[in-house]
Design an enzyme around this catalytic site. Structure first.
Site, PDB file in Angstrom:
ATOM      1  N   HIS A  39      40.875  47.605  44.169  1.00 33.16           N
ATOM      2  CA  HIS A  39      40.171  47.245  45.368  1.00 33.16           C
ATOM      3  C   HIS A  39      40.667  46.317  46.421  1.00 33.16           C
ATOM      4  O   HIS A  39      41.059  45.287  46.212  1.00 33.16           O
ATOM      5  CB  HIS A  39      38.586  46.844  45.111  1.00 33.16           C
ATOM      6  CG  HIS A  39      37.673  46.767  46.070  1.00 33.16           C
ATOM      7  ND1 HIS A  39      36.705  45.989  46.375  1.00 33.16           N
ATOM      8  CD2 HIS A  39      37.464  48.019  46.926  1.00 33.16           C
ATOM      9  CE1 HIS A  39      36.015  46.436  47.285  1.00 33.16           C
ATOM     10  NE2 HIS A  39      36.230  47.759  47.651  1.00 33.16           N
ATOM     11  N   HIS A  48      27.313  50.464  52.697  1.00 37.40           N
ATOM     12  CA  HIS A  48      27.676  49.439  52.719  1.00 37.40           C
ATOM     13  C   HIS A  48      28.986  49.265  53.608  1.00 37.40           C
ATOM     14  O   HIS A  48      29.602  50.191  54.218  1.00 37.40           O
ATOM     15  CB  HIS A  48      28.302  48.785  51.148  1.00 37.40           C
ATOM     16  CG  HIS A  48      29.733  49.685  50.832  1.00 37.40           C
ATOM     17  ND1 HIS A  48      29.566  51.067  50.393  1.00 37.40           N
ATOM     18  CD2 HIS A  48      30.923  49.240  50.690  1.00 37.40           C
ATOM     19  CE1 HIS A  48      30.756  51.479  50.106  1.00 37.40           C
ATOM     20  NE2 HIS A  48      31.644  50.629  50.276  1.00 37.40           N
ATOM     21  N   HIS A  75      32.852  48.175  53.886  1.00 35.04           N
ATOM     22  CA  HIS A  75      34.120  47.799  53.105  1.00 35.04           C
ATOM     23  C   HIS A  75      34.873  47.080  54.110  1.00 35.04           C
ATOM     24  O   HIS A  75      35.536  47.475  55.060  1.00 35.04           O
ATOM     25  CB  HIS A  75      34.831  49.154  52.823  1.00 35.04           C
ATOM     26  CG  HIS A  75      36.271  48.765  52.132  1.00 35.04           C
ATOM     27  ND1 HIS A  75      36.296  48.370  50.864  1.00 35.04           N
ATOM     28  CD2 HIS A  75      37.452  48.861  52.465  1.00 35.04           C
ATOM     29  CE1 HIS A  75      37.703  48.305  50.493  1.00 35.04           C
ATOM     30  NE2 HIS A  75      38.310  48.513  51.508  1.00 35.04           N
TER      31      HIS A  75
END
Length: 224
Positions: A120, A198, A200
């Site tokens: 990530h 969400h 990022h």
């Protein structure tokens, strides 16, 4: 007979006043004429006018000097105020803040999992669909569009050269131009490779490799 002649002379104006010894008619006439024709000078009045004129000139000079000093003071005050305003504007433009107002962190930098091909590369801020997304600081939008797994993405090159990616947006509020700290640039969404609404967030100093957004933000004084 003599008395009669004297009376007659006096009546006709021929009788002259007696003259002092050694004097003549010409001298008497000249002295009296000089006294009668001498001009009178008003010394007190002329001196007073000169004094008033001098006082007026002095007052004018003092007034001019006072006005000039006041002008200098005003200009200096304006210069100080302008410098203070410029300093405030610079501080405002360079402040940093969080990208959303209400959130919880659901995935950190470097995390592994099936959602990412390797690791990530950002920080996930879970929020409500449509919540406002803010520019971290001042800068310029250099990209706004759809970018595969990142979904709708905005890239802002901030004032220090750091490029920040705002991803998975549901909508763009801005697509180009300059932005200010806290300006709304988009809305939280779930576009691209996402399982729920969400933001990022990725941080690329000088446009290079991504770094941990959380620790980077903490260096800027922002705790998330």
């Amino acid at each position: 007979m003599v008395g009669s002649v004297a009376v007659a002379a006096a009546a006709s104006g021929a009788l002259a006043m007696p003259q002092a010894a050694g004097s003549t008619n010409a001298e008497s006439d000249g002295s009296l004429g000089a006294i009668a024709q001498r001009p009178q000078q008003d010394v007190g009045r002329g001196g007073a006018l000169d004094t008033v004129a001098a006082a007026g000139e002095s007052l004018t000079a003092q007034t001019s000097e006072t006005a000039q000093e006041a002008h200098v003071r005003i200009m200096e005050q304006q210069r100080r105020e302008a410098a203070a305003a410029a300093a405030r504007a610079e501080r405002e433009a360079k402040r940093w803040l969080a990208p959303v107002s209400s959130y919880r962190i659901t995935a950190g930098f470097g995390a592994g999992g099936s959602m990412w091909s390797s690791r990530h590369t950002g920080l996930d801020f879970a929020a409500n669909m449509g919540d406002e997304v803010y520019a971290l600081s001042s800068g310029e939008i250099i990209f706004a569009g759809y970018d595969g797994p990142y979904g709708n993405k905005i890239v802002v090159r901030h004032w220090d050269g750091t490029e920040v990616w705002y991803c998975h947006l549901s909508r763009f509020d801005l697509r180009s131009g300059e932005v200010k700290p806290g300006e709304v640039i988009g809305r939280v969404g779930s576009t691209g490779n996402s399982t729920g609404p969400h933001l990022h967030l990725e941080v690329h100093p000088d446009g290079g490799e991504p770094v941990n957004p959380r620790s980077w933000l903490e260096e800027q004084g922002v705790s998330v």
